[in-house]
Design an enzyme around this catalytic site. Structure first.
Site, PDB file in Angstrom:
ATOM      1  N   HIS A  13     113.230  22.453  12.453  1.00 55.04           N
ATOM      2  CA  HIS A  13     114.013  23.153  12.781  1.00 55.04           C
ATOM      3  C   HIS A  13     114.133  23.516  14.101  1.00 55.04           C
ATOM      4  CE1 HIS A  13     115.483  23.823   9.009  1.00 55.04           C
ATOM      5  NE2 HIS A  13     114.607  24.099   8.231  1.00 55.04           N
ATOM      6  N   HIS A 164     120.499  22.971   3.318  1.00 52.12           N
ATOM      7  CA  HIS A 164     119.475  23.948   3.673  1.00 52.12           C
ATOM      8  C   HIS A 164     119.626  24.942   3.005  1.00 52.12           C
ATOM      9  CE1 HIS A 164     117.134  26.520   5.507  1.00 52.12           C
ATOM     10  NE2 HIS A 164     115.791  25.319   5.583  1.00 52.12           N
ATOM     11  N   ASP A 285     109.496  21.153   7.428  1.00 49.46           N
ATOM     12  CA  ASP A 285     110.954  22.007   7.850  1.00 49.46           C
ATOM     13  C   ASP A 285     109.472  22.825   8.631  1.00 49.46           C
ATOM     14  OD1 ASP A 285     111.746  24.419   6.896  1.00 49.46           O
ATOM     15  OD2 ASP A 285     110.879  24.907   5.535  1.00 49.46           O
TER      16      ASP A 285
HETATM   17 MN    MN Z   1     113.751  24.339   6.567  1.00 50.12          MN
END
Ligand code: MN
Length: 322
Positions: A13, A164, A285
């Site tokens: 991200h 997500h 992640d």
């Molecule tokens: Mn995530």
């Protein structure tokens, strides 16, 4: 120490200062100390991120805005405009490190036709690999009829849609007095697994047999449950619904999953045994999972060398056309 297995990671991200207000809505899920540290890591596209990738052998990270982004925007026109803005920003960052970064489009699902157009622009003009969608949008899920034009375009473009986690639009009673269950500990899993099952049981994948869906967290518990889904579907009150295949078959044709934020051998073996070794892909992640935790785990996991190579890199390269 043996050489690191080359990796592509898909749930990695980023953040932009103008989008922190949307992201802050998820702060309730995370400890305040982590939130501040995460923001710094999220906004870095240089040294810190590249060093973290280097340490665990990630050749390429497919970047996505930390959710929920514009899906939380009340005004549809604003959401559509700001989605374009963040996609342009991401494309510019990717262009500075084109070998190391790819991207998932950020889409304003409030307007399905505009979202389809923006996905096409991101894939064809900006070179992105697919889209990441942060769960429901205003209580609407991707199996809703209004998303037919979106799935049509997804099929035409042959790119994956990564769902997500996000929370449901309204807090339900079963979480009362349990703030720890609201978020990544539990409610995200229930919500996202349910979202995927809505797509399976609505026949979305019968209508769009080429559609490609990606789930994080080793499939949000679903690989463990596939036998039961098939068996209970047989005897359930289907309300006239028909499917062309058994529910589990869609997990072997339309659904892929990543190891994002799930670093445990037994669920990995379970997923491999249930859906096969071509549909599971390594992810971190970042920065919500420590890269070393994910990297050290997958290197030592009880896998054949071939399985490890496929999970770390080859399956993603095939799915994303890299
Ligand atoms: Mn995530």
């Amino acid at each position: 120490m043996p050489a690191l297995t080359p990796k592509i990671a898909l749930e990695e991200h980023f953040m932009h200062p103008d989008f922190v207000d949307y992201w802050a809505k998820t702060a309730v899920n995370i400890s305040p100390a982590l939130f501040g540290k995460a923001r710094e890591a999220l906004e870095d596209f240089g040294e810190q991120r590249l060093a973290a990738m280097e340490r665990i052998g990630i050749e390429k990270s497919i970047l996505s805005l930390a959710g929920p982004g514009v899906q939380a925007e009340k005004r549809t026109d604003t959401a559509t405009r700001r989605a374009r803005q963040i996609n342009d920003f991401l494309a510019n960052e990717i262009s500075k490190q084109p070998d190391r970064y790819g991207g998932f489009a950020h889409l304003a699902m409030q307007d399905p036709a505009a979202a389809a157009d923006e996905l096409e622009r991101c894939v064809r003009e900006l070179g992105m690999q697919g889209a990441m969608i942060n769960g429901q949008t205003g209580g609407t899920y991707l199996d809703d009829d209004r998303y037919a034009p979106f799935w049509e375009r997804v099929s035409d473009l042959q790119v994956p849609v990564y769902i997500h986690p996000n929370n449901p639009a309204e807090q339900v009673q079963m979480y009362n007095d349990h703030p720890e269950l609201w978020g990544p500990v539990w409610s995200w899993t229930v919500e996202t697994a349910t979202h995927a099952l809505r797509l399976v049981f609505s026949g979305t994948f019968d209508r769009y047999p080429g559609a490609r869906l990606v789930l994080g967290h080793l499939g949000e518990t679903l690989p463990y449950l596939l036998w039961r889904l098939d068996s209970r579907w047989e005897i359930s009150n289907r309300g006239g619904m028909r499917l062309q295949m058994k529910p589990s078959d869609y997990f072997k044709r339309n659904i892929w999953m990543t190891t994002s934020g799930m670093c445990a051998d037994a669920p990995l073996r379970c997923a491999l045994d249930m859906v096969g070794d071509t549909r599971i892909m390594f992810s971190v992640d970042y920065p919500f999972e420590r890269p070393e935790e994910a990297g050290d785990w997958i290197e030592a996991a009880p896998l054949s060398n071939e399985e490890r190579r496929k999970i770390c890199r080859d399956n993603a390269a095939t799915l994303l056309n890299i």
